[in-house]
Write a protein that holds these residues in place. Structure first.
Motif, short mmCIF file in Angstrom:
data_model
loop_
_atom_site.label_atom_id
_atom_site.label_comp_id
_atom_site.label_asym_id
_atom_site.label_seq_id
_atom_site.Cartn_x
_atom_site.Cartn_y
_atom_site.Cartn_z
N HIS A 1 0.82 -1.11 -0.10
CA HIS A 1 -0.01 -0.07 0.05
C HIS A 1 0.81 1.23 0.16
O HIS A 1 0.57 2.16 -0.71
N HIS A 2 2.08 1.15 0.60
CA HIS A 2 2.62 2.40 0.87
C HIS A 2 3.76 2.53 -0.37
O HIS A 2 4.30 3.73 -0.55
N CYS A 3 4.23 1.48 -0.93
CA CYS A 3 5.04 1.64 -2.13
C CYS A 3 4.40 1.68 -3.71
O CYS A 3 5.32 2.03 -4.48
N ILE A 4 3.28 1.39 -3.42
CA ILE A 4 2.46 1.31 -4.97
C ILE A 4 1.45 2.11 -4.84
O ILE A 4 1.06 3.12 -5.64
N PHE A 5 0.29 1.83 -4.28
CA PHE A 5 -1.00 2.65 -4.17
C PHE A 5 -0.63 4.11 -3.78
O PHE A 5 -1.12 5.10 -4.72
N TRP A 6 -0.06 4.42 -2.67
CA TRP A 6 0.16 5.61 -2.14
C TRP A 6 1.09 6.53 -3.14
O TRP A 6 0.40 7.82 -3.46
N PRO A 7 2.23 6.27 -3.56
CA PRO A 7 3.01 7.20 -4.44
C PRO A 7 2.14 7.38 -5.64
O PRO A 7 2.07 8.35 -6.18
N ALA A 8 1.45 6.54 -6.44
CA ALA A 8 0.54 6.66 -7.28
C ALA A 8 -0.32 7.96 -7.05
O ALA A 8 -0.56 8.72 -7.92
N ILE A 9 -1.17 7.61 -6.08
CA ILE A 9 -2.02 8.64 -5.61
C ILE A 9 -1.61 9.98 -5.58
O ILE A 9 -2.24 11.04 -6.19
N LEU A 10 -0.40 10.04 -4.86
CA LEU A 10 0.31 11.48 -4.53
C LEU A 10 0.61 12.07 -5.85
O LEU A 10 0.40 13.10 -6.24
N LYS A 11 1.34 11.11 -6.87
CA LYS A 11 1.90 11.52 -8.06
C LYS A 11 0.69 12.10 -8.85
O LYS A 11 0.52 13.13 -9.53
N GLY A 12 -0.45 11.14 -8.85
CA GLY A 12 -1.72 11.75 -9.68
C GLY A 12 -2.54 12.85 -9.16
O GLY A 12 -2.84 13.50 -9.89
N ALA A 13 -2.16 12.99 -7.79
CA ALA A 13 -3.00 14.36 -7.54
C ALA A 13 -1.77 15.67 -7.19
O ALA A 13 -2.30 16.72 -6.78
N GLY A 14 -0.56 15.42 -7.76
CA GLY A 14 0.26 16.61 -7.80
C GLY A 14 0.93 16.86 -6.42
O GLY A 14 1.31 18.02 -5.97
N TYR A 15 1.12 15.89 -5.27
CA TYR A 15 1.48 15.94 -4.03
C TYR A 15 3.07 15.77 -4.06
O TYR A 15 3.40 14.98 -4.75
N THR A 16 3.30 15.82 -2.91
CA THR A 16 4.87 15.52 -2.52
C THR A 16 5.01 14.02 -2.40
O THR A 16 4.21 13.39 -1.65
N LEU A 17 6.14 13.50 -3.09
CA LEU A 17 6.20 11.94 -2.86
C LEU A 17 7.14 11.80 -1.75
O LEU A 17 8.10 12.54 -1.28
N PRO A 18 7.03 10.63 -0.97
CA PRO A 18 7.58 10.38 -0.03
C PRO A 18 9.08 10.08 -0.36
O PRO A 18 9.38 9.43 -1.60
N ARG A 19 10.09 10.49 0.32
CA ARG A 19 11.51 10.07 0.17
C ARG A 19 12.06 8.61 0.60
O ARG A 19 12.68 8.02 -0.10
N ALA A 20 11.33 8.23 1.53
CA ALA A 20 11.74 6.89 2.10
C ALA A 20 10.73 6.12 2.87
O ALA A 20 9.89 6.67 3.33
#
Length: 665
Positions: free
Chosen positions: A296-315
């Motif tokens: 959930h944190h390495c696939i769903f979540w970054p995709a959502i953030l990317k899709g909505a234009g938010y900051t991506l987690p660094r680690a």
RNA sequence: AGCGGGGUAGGGUAGCCAGGAUAUCCCGUCGGGCUCAUAACCCGAAGAUCGAUGGUUCAAAUCCAUCCCCCGCUACCA
């Protein structure tokens, strides 16, 4: 411009009390945050309760309370428990808050506006009796891939695959146990498949622990399915413009990280957008999670953030699971150690548990919890090495000097302190908590050697100045130990800090302070021991509690006559038998139970019985066993047999031949 | 069988991803020291062909291949 760091912890699910397994993530995260602050880094630490999803709704229904009441209860519980363990969040929020509802709605709308959401009519399990659709865990059935019994969102007992709504076969309503049917309904999907290329690049650069990265990479290399993000539920965040739908809990739960930051920032007059709406900016977002929610944190979540234009987690930092005696934590099996009942309420000091969990093994590995090992580590390392060094130094200084005596600090001592501090900082920054703590403990061991080899107790008789010099050096080491152990054991470290006579609180002291020479003349009050030995008795008690819990869970409960009467046990005659391909133990049988048609029953007796020998024999059959599929073969009943681990199956047979279908009672 | 985690001295455990010289730490065992200290601390010793085999390399616990074994969860309807 200094970079900011935002650290988050996986949200505890507000559906049950805290156990030691939870802490494998939260304690190291807290330690990490404290260590960053000691390096002078601008750090914010947020977490909160995960309030949504079907298990909470189902549990609340069973308890006769509202989901909101249930969530509030466990929210308060986790909040208090974390505080008692000195896990201090800047904000401990709740995904049911208005902020989170609003933020989730906003993000979902943005995803829709950006073209990442599409609707599709899908067939869904619907219970005609309860008159409602059955999302996720409201439905039970058979996994389409492996044939195991599965729940609606995941094949939890079989292949572990994530199931999309509508995929499950032979659905059964979990509430009323009646057979569900499929109905068509419009649902909404997130175009996860479009993010494959992005995720692949992103994961290559993602920091944190390798277990998170590697696991996620494996998934991205395979096929990424689009992801259904709506559910038929009342409880949750409403999907925009659809009164009967909420968003899937795994959408609004991580968004909690954003909304908790928002709430914290609002309380402090800070602009939260610097943290979350600033891709490529100067904020590092670091997620601490358990190894079970990497996907959930390495696939769903970054995709959502990317899709909505938010900051991506660094680690993403994923911790290994905690086991007991090599068994996974399980409430129903009694394999569980509760944080409150079994630890805090028994009077154990929180710092001991912090030390044990953070120092026992690498962060990413499984940790086998053991009271015995806990005791050994406390008694040998904390009491014997660290506590003893601090106490012998302080007591000697107090008795003979009363203040910090004059004397130069040995260059060797300063160097050791500097090295230890460097090693600790580096290890913690790399999420190597054990390595860091070992380095800190080495400094305490060095302190013992220094004290021992310089023999101040001899010097004091003839050379007070010489003894004073040794003591001041030891006090310098104690001061440094207080600083470098503070992230691990904040309470104890503060006590040591006060005992070397420091005025200001330890909390504000930076790592740099470790090599600042301790002021001559500073008072050394009468010390108290930092740690007490744990007696064998206490450990035995705890082990007994655990054993009792396990044996209680294993014990079978009594059944009433009525319950027994529900079993339809009959004598049947085997009319055909053949082995099942790829299985070692299974035979496919046709059994005459006096019905119109013979029953197909799968039996695990292939290792002890040849198919040919069975035909014509009479056996005892449980006729109303819930049908199941084994190796793709349907089984409608169960052959009763005696069984031991060594002897194999011993078929139960009637005393003499009786008509097929004769009832047994 | 599937998935996950492992096999390093008597027990536990680090190192493995980014390969290097006497393989870490804790306990246990044996011998010695000290007596400031919570029967604590310090020094020393014995004890490991790093699961097996093959490969890559000047060099392998570490990288590659194959195999064996253990554990957990599931799973063979007991």
């Amino acid at each position: 411009m200094q970079r900011r760091t935002l650290v988050t912890c996986g949200l505890p699910y507000a559906n049950g009390p805290a156990h030691i397994g939870h802490l494998r993530t939260y304690i190291p995260a807290d330690l990490f945050v404290r260590s960053l602050r000691k390096q002078g880094k601008d750090t914010t630490f947020v977490c909160g309760s995960d309030a949504h999803g079907t298990p909470i709704v189902i549990n609340a229904e069973e308890l006769g309370v509202t989901p909101a009441e249930l969530v509030q209860k466990y929210h308060d519980h986790f909040d208090e428990t974390f505080k008692s363990l000195n896990i201090i969040f800047d904000k401990f929020g709740n995904t049911e808050s208005d902020t989170n509802h609003n933020r989730t709605t906003e993000i979902v709308n943005t995803l829709i506006a950006n073209g990442y959401v599409f609707s599709q009519n899908i067939e869904l399990a619907y219970c005609p009796t309860c008159n409602r659709f059955l999302p996720d865990r409201y439905v039970e059935g058979v996994c389409p891939d492996c044939g195991a019994v599965a729940r609606g969102d995941e094949c939890d007992q079989g292949c572990g695959k994530h199931l999309e709504p509508g995929e499950i076969l032979e659905p059964l309503c979990k509430i009323c146990r009646s057979k569900a049917e499929y109905r068509i309904q419009e649902h909404f999907f997130f175009k996860l498949s479009e993010f494959k290329g992005f995720l692949s690049d992103y994961l290559d650069k993602l920091g944190g622990t390798s277990n998170a990265r590697n696991y996620a990479k494996g998934w991205v290399e395979g096929e990424l399915h689009d992801w259904c993000i709506t559910r038929n539920l009342e409880w949750g965040v409403r999907f925009p413009d659809h009164e009967n739908l909420v968003v899937y809990v795994w959408v609004d739960a991580p968004i909690g990280y954003v909304s908790f930051t928002e709430e914290w920032a609002g309380e402090h007059g800070i602009d939260w957008k610097k943290y979350w709406m600033n891709p490529g900016g100067d904020t590092d977002i670091i997620h601490f999670i358990g190894g079970d929610i990497i996907y959930h944190h390495c696939i769903f979540w970054p995709a959502i953030l990317k899709g909505a234009g938010y900051t991506l987690p660094r680690a993403v930092v994923a911790s290994g699971m905690v086991k007991i005696g090599d068994k996974t934590f399980s409430k129903s099996r009694g394999y569980v150690v509760w944080v409150n009942d079994d630890y805090l309420d028994k009077g154990f000091h929180p710092d001991l548990l912090r030390y044990y969990l953070a120092s026992y093994t690498s962060h990413t590995k499984e940790l086998n919890f053991s009271w015995k090992v806990f005791q050994e580590k406390v008694n040998n390392e904390l009491v014997g090495t660290l506590g003893n060094f601090v106490y012998r130094t302080l007591l000697f200084a107090h008795k003979n000097f009363g203040t910090v005596p004059e004397g130069d600090i040995d260059p060797e001592v300063m160097e050791k302190i500097g090295d230890a501090r460097g090693a600790v900082i580096e290890a913690f920054n790399e999420y190597e908590f054990k390595r860091g703590i070992d380095a800190a403990m080495n400094l305490a061991a060095f302190g013992n050697v220094y004290f021992q080899s310089n023999e101040p107790w001899q010097l004091i008789k003839t050379d007070a100045l010489g003894a004073g010099k040794v003591v001041r050096n030891c006090l310098q080491i104690v001061k440094a130990l207080a600083i470098i152990f503070e992230p691990v054991m904040p309470t104890t470290a503060s006590a040591a800090w006060a005992q070397v006579g420091m005025d200001a609180g330890l909390n504000g002291a930076s790592y740099d302070e470790a090599t600042v020479e301790i002021a001559v003349g500073q008072p050394i009050p009468k010390p108290a021991m930092l740690f007490a030995k744990i007696e064998d008795r206490a450990i035995q008690d705890m082990e007994e509690i655990l054993e009792e819990r396990v044996s209680k869970a294993v014990k079978k409960k009594h059944v009433t006559f009525e319950e027994f009467s529900e079993l339809d046990i009959r004598i049947g005659t085997i009319v055909a038998a053949e082995p099942i391909k790829k299985s070692k133990k299974l035979l496919k049988l046709l059994v005459d139970l006096g019905e119109n048609r013979d029953r197909q029953i799968v039996a695990g007796i292939a290792e002890t019985h040849k198919p040919d020998d069975l035909v014509g024999r009479q056996v005892v059959v449980l006729a109303n066993m819930q049908p199941a599929k084994l190796f793709g073969v349907e089984s409608r009943g169960m052959i009763l047999a005696g069984g031991s681990d060594s002897g194999g199956a011993i078929l139960l047979m009637p005393e003499r031949e009786v008509p097929a279908g004769t009832a047994v009672a």
